[in-house]
Design an enzyme around this catalytic site. Sequence first.
Site, PDB file in Angstrom:
ATOM      1  N   LYS A  54       0.837  -1.203   0.000  1.00 46.15           N
ATOM      2  CA  LYS A  54       0.000   0.000   0.000  1.00 46.15           C
ATOM      3  C   LYS A  54       0.872   1.252   0.000  1.00 46.15           C
ATOM      4  O   LYS A  54       0.594   2.216  -0.714  1.00 46.15           O
ATOM      5  CB  LYS A  54      -0.949  -0.030   1.211  1.00 46.15           C
ATOM      6  CG  LYS A  54      -2.052  -1.068   1.053  1.00 46.15           C
ATOM      7  CD  LYS A  54      -2.784  -1.384   2.344  1.00 46.15           C
ATOM      8  CE  LYS A  54      -3.748  -2.553   2.117  1.00 46.15           C
ATOM      9  NZ  LYS A  54      -4.385  -3.051   3.340  1.00 46.15           N
ATOM     10  N   GLN A  98      -4.458  -1.851   9.711  1.00 42.91           N
ATOM     11  CA  GLN A  98      -4.345  -3.167   9.082  1.00 42.91           C
ATOM     12  C   GLN A  98      -4.948  -4.239   9.987  1.00 42.91           C
ATOM     13  O   GLN A  98      -4.578  -4.348  11.162  1.00 42.91           O
ATOM     14  CB  GLN A  98      -2.868  -3.475   8.778  1.00 42.91           C
ATOM     15  CG  GLN A  98      -2.654  -4.748   7.993  1.00 42.91           C
ATOM     16  CD  GLN A  98      -3.262  -4.687   6.588  1.00 42.91           C
ATOM     17  OE1 GLN A  98      -3.146  -3.692   5.880  1.00 42.91           O
ATOM     18  NE2 GLN A  98      -3.929  -5.757   6.191  1.00 42.91           N
ATOM     19  N   ASP A 121     -10.973   2.875   4.411  1.00 42.64           N
ATOM     20  CA  ASP A 121     -11.283   1.447   4.246  1.00 42.64           C
ATOM     21  C   ASP A 121     -12.798   1.229   4.197  1.00 42.64           C
ATOM     22  O   ASP A 121     -13.257   0.157   3.800  1.00 42.64           O
ATOM     23  CB  ASP A 121     -10.699   0.646   5.427  1.00 42.64           C
ATOM     24  CG  ASP A 121      -9.509  -0.197   5.008  1.00 42.64           C
ATOM     25  OD1 ASP A 121      -9.325  -0.401   3.793  1.00 42.64           O
ATOM     26  OD2 ASP A 121      -8.772  -0.651   5.899  1.00 42.64           O
TER      27      ASP A 121
END
Length: 292
Positions: A54, A98, A121
């Site tokens: 990422k 994460q 997200d």
Amino acid sequence: MTAQIIDGKAIAATIRGEIKTEVEAMQAQHDKVPGLATVLVGERKDSQTYVRMKKKACAEVGIASFSHDLPADISQADLLKVVQDLNANPDVHGILVQLPLPDHIDEEEILSAISLEKDVDGFHPINIGRLSMKRRDPLFVPCTPKGCIELLNRTGVTIEGKRAVVLGRSNIVGLPVAMLLLHRNATLTICHSRTQNLPQVVHEADILIAAVGRPEMVKGDWIKPGAVVIDVGVNAVEDASAKKGYRLVGDVDFAEAKEVASAITPVPGGVGPMTIAMLLRNTLDGAKQGLA
Ligand code: NDP
């Protein structure tokens, strides 16, 4: 019939190019670039790899990265403080925690603490709630489901009025992708581990999204001739002839399905590359909202 192969790698590269151009324009006009903060707790190898990918993708399009690599034994309070500080940082437009987090951490509390405006997200309960309601647009849509819809759009597939079947109902893929299809006026069926007569249900689909995590479960004769198949599954299967001793396959038996479908995504190289492209898109959109 041999299906058109939907090249997610090429489509994602095009999208990253579009984002890069927009980031350059933002820098030229506003002397500002989008910023993405990554929060990694512990030393899981797979999580480290995802975060590294990422950050690399951010660098390639000119998005600034802010890394927070934290010890596995960090307390709930300290992790919450990291998120709160990132919420307050005006250079950060997206916060990515994460997953999975260690067992002693209350994941729900951490994800809920991310500012709605920075939830790139799209997992904040309010964003998911809005996604599930009529005329309540979420600020951000989760990246993998958004990537599936983008693949359909860029392949010229009509969604409205079509029979769509989603295999899987997870918070990360199945449920949000189903909501997106519904918003685009598909007639929707969601299947899961208790669904009966699965092959028959799948056979009704004009558009099939498979997100179950079962290697090559969907066989060619399950698929309606001419259907469009988006295979989200990523499964490692043993393969002595492969260098690593395994290869990646989807939830759909690709060799069989491509003889029946009109279009299909491969694994790898289908949905996977789209997920990161959509994360970059969400981060850029977040930064633009900040300028508005
Ligand atoms: P989950 O394990 O969270 O969910 C799987 C879903 O599939 C559940 O709803 C489950 O039903 C259903 N299911 C499991 N077995 C069957 C079966 N035999 N028949 C019908 N339904 C079944 O997985 P995720 O949604 O997180 O991921 C799905 C796949 O997508 C995985 O392979 C994962 O690696 C991949 N993935 C790929 C991404 C990408 O970027 N390409 C990103 C995220 C995931 P129930 O609810 O009843 O248990």
